[in-house]
Design a protein around this motif. Structure first.
Motif, PDB file in Angstrom:
ATOM      1  N   ASP A  85       0.896  -1.176   0.100  1.00 48.11           N
ATOM      2  CA  ASP A  85       0.067   0.109   0.144  1.00 48.11           C
ATOM      3  C   ASP A  85       0.829   1.241  -0.193  1.00 48.11           C
ATOM      4  O   ASP A  85       0.437   2.279  -0.713  1.00 48.11           O
ATOM      5  CB  ASP A  85      -0.592  -0.114   1.123  1.00 48.11           C
ATOM      6  N   LEU A  86       2.159   1.315   0.841  1.00 43.70           N
ATOM      7  CA  LEU A  86       2.902   2.352   0.740  1.00 43.70           C
ATOM      8  C   LEU A  86       3.445   2.680  -0.446  1.00 43.70           C
ATOM      9  O   LEU A  86       3.689   3.728  -1.069  1.00 43.70           O
ATOM     10  CB  LEU A  86       3.756   2.406   1.968  1.00 43.70           C
ATOM     11  N   GLU A  87       4.012   1.396  -1.136  1.00 43.36           N
ATOM     12  CA  GLU A  87       4.537   1.597  -2.601  1.00 43.36           C
ATOM     13  C   GLU A  87       3.791   2.228  -3.340  1.00 43.36           C
ATOM     14  O   GLU A  87       3.962   2.974  -4.242  1.00 43.36           O
ATOM     15  CB  GLU A  87       5.144   0.401  -2.761  1.00 43.36           C
ATOM     16  N   VAL A  94       3.180   6.109  -2.740  1.00 39.31           N
ATOM     17  CA  VAL A  94       4.232   6.616  -3.200  1.00 39.31           C
ATOM     18  C   VAL A  94       4.321   6.833  -4.897  1.00 39.31           C
ATOM     19  O   VAL A  94       4.763   7.731  -5.470  1.00 39.31           O
ATOM     20  CB  VAL A  94       5.498   6.219  -2.565  1.00 39.31           C
ATOM     21  N   TYR A  95       4.237   5.679  -5.445  1.00 37.43           N
ATOM     22  CA  TYR A  95       4.548   5.521  -7.061  1.00 37.43           C
ATOM     23  C   TYR A  95       3.355   6.671  -7.475  1.00 37.43           C
ATOM     24  O   TYR A  95       3.574   7.266  -8.432  1.00 37.43           O
ATOM     25  CB  TYR A  95       4.069   4.328  -7.491  1.00 37.43           C
ATOM     26  N   GLN A  96       2.023   6.522  -6.967  1.00 34.72           N
ATOM     27  CA  GLN A  96       1.035   7.282  -7.643  1.00 34.72           C
ATOM     28  C   GLN A  96       1.344   8.817  -7.277  1.00 34.72           C
ATOM     29  O   GLN A  96       0.970   9.599  -8.183  1.00 34.72           O
ATOM     30  CB  GLN A  96      -0.160   6.902  -6.958  1.00 34.72           C
ATOM     31  N   ALA A  97       1.942   9.195  -5.958  1.00 34.74           N
ATOM     32  CA  ALA A  97       2.362  10.526  -5.885  1.00 34.74           C
ATOM     33  C   ALA A  97       3.318  11.182  -6.949  1.00 34.74           C
ATOM     34  O   ALA A  97       3.169  11.983  -7.350  1.00 34.74           O
ATOM     35  CB  ALA A  97       2.849  10.615  -4.481  1.00 34.74           C
ATOM     36  N   VAL A  98       4.129  10.249  -7.010  1.00 36.20           N
ATOM     37  CA  VAL A  98       5.325  10.494  -8.218  1.00 36.20           C
ATOM     38  C   VAL A  98       4.596  10.758  -9.501  1.00 36.20           C
ATOM     39  O   VAL A  98       4.923  11.721 -10.408  1.00 36.20           O
ATOM     40  CB  VAL A  98       6.362   9.529  -8.159  1.00 36.20           C
ATOM     41  N   TYR A  99       3.889  10.045  -9.933  1.00 40.68           N
ATOM     42  CA  TYR A  99       3.388   9.652 -11.209  1.00 40.68           C
ATOM     43  C   TYR A  99       2.345  11.154 -11.186  1.00 40.68           C
ATOM     44  O   TYR A  99       2.300  11.876 -12.300  1.00 40.68           O
ATOM     45  CB  TYR A  99       2.650   8.515 -11.461  1.00 40.68           C
ATOM     46  N   ALA A 100       1.529  11.462 -10.233  1.00 37.05           N
ATOM     47  CA  ALA A 100       0.727  12.555 -10.230  1.00 37.05           C
ATOM     48  C   ALA A 100       1.512  13.988 -10.469  1.00 37.05           C
ATOM     49  O   ALA A 100       0.985  14.752 -11.143  1.00 37.05           O
ATOM     50  CB  ALA A 100      -0.386  12.556  -8.992  1.00 37.05           C
ATOM     51  N   LEU A 101       2.736  13.906  -9.723  1.00 36.88           N
ATOM     52  CA  LEU A 101       3.320  15.012  -9.620  1.00 36.88           C
ATOM     53  C   LEU A 101       3.940  15.230 -11.151  1.00 36.88           C
ATOM     54  O   LEU A 101       4.031  16.348 -11.615  1.00 36.88           O
ATOM     55  CB  LEU A 101       4.579  15.054  -8.768  1.00 36.88           C
ATOM     56  N   GLU A 102       4.600  14.381 -11.597  1.00 30.79           N
ATOM     57  CA  GLU A 102       5.030  14.351 -13.138  1.00 30.79           C
ATOM     58  C   GLU A 102       3.938  14.961 -14.135  1.00 30.79           C
ATOM     59  O   GLU A 102       4.185  15.596 -15.073  1.00 30.79           O
ATOM     60  CB  GLU A 102       5.740  12.877 -13.679  1.00 30.79           C
ATOM     61  N   ALA A 103       2.925  14.135 -13.820  1.00 28.86           N
ATOM     62  CA  ALA A 103       1.769  14.485 -14.760  1.00 28.86           C
ATOM     63  C   ALA A 103       1.134  15.950 -14.987  1.00 28.86           C
ATOM     64  O   ALA A 103       0.749  16.647 -15.916  1.00 28.86           O
ATOM     65  CB  ALA A 103       0.511  13.373 -14.532  1.00 28.86           C
ATOM     66  N   ARG A 104       1.442  16.544 -13.818  1.00 34.21           N
ATOM     67  CA  ARG A 104       1.131  18.080 -13.397  1.00 34.21           C
ATOM     68  C   ARG A 104       2.389  18.944 -13.972  1.00 34.21           C
ATOM     69  O   ARG A 104       2.171  20.140 -13.478  1.00 34.21           O
ATOM     70  CB  ARG A 104       0.766  18.202 -12.104  1.00 34.21           C
ATOM     71  N   GLU A 117       2.333  15.071  -1.349  1.00 30.33           N
ATOM     72  CA  GLU A 117       1.319  14.583  -2.213  1.00 30.33           C
ATOM     73  C   GLU A 117       0.893  13.255  -1.945  1.00 30.33           C
ATOM     74  O   GLU A 117      -0.346  12.809  -1.811  1.00 30.33           O
ATOM     75  CB  GLU A 117       2.017  14.300  -3.539  1.00 30.33           C
ATOM     76  N   SER A 118       1.599  12.430  -1.193  1.00 30.72           N
ATOM     77  CA  SER A 118       1.085  10.972  -0.860  1.00 30.72           C
ATOM     78  C   SER A 118       0.610  10.973   0.724  1.00 30.72           C
ATOM     79  O   SER A 118       0.110  10.075   1.064  1.00 30.72           O
ATOM     80  CB  SER A 118       2.503  10.164  -0.851  1.00 30.72           C
TER      81      SER A 118
END
Length: 78
Positions: free
Chosen positions: A8-10, A13-23, A35-36
């Motif tokens: 769940d933590l991974e 964190v992955y979704q946070a990095v992906y969302a930041l890059e997408a923005r 973000e996470s």
């Protein structure tokens, strides 16, 4: 193609990095933590594990004198 199992933590964190890059934001550790919804200490292990699983890679700051720490970039999940 095999699917990578994430804790769940991974996943957070992955979704946070992906969302930041997408923005178009730079995924520095402090920003990833915000973000996470985790602390910077809590994201250390997931960042390392995601890197070992080849889902994130670390890049050092490209701007001399403006080092905000490493940034973490997501690789596409298959």
């Amino acid at each position: 193609m095999r699917q990578v199992q994430l804790s769940d933590l991974e996943e957070r964190v992955y979704q946070a990095v992906y969302a930041l890059e997408a923005r178009g934001q730079v995924p520095y550790p402090a920003v990833i933590a915000e973000e996470s919804g985790l602390t910077e200490d809590e994201i250390v292990t997931p960042l390392r594990l995601l890197s070992q699983k080849n889902l994130l890679h670390r890049e050092d700051s490209p701007m001399a004198g403006l080092d905000f720490g490493p940034r973490w970039c997501a690789r596409q999940m298959a």
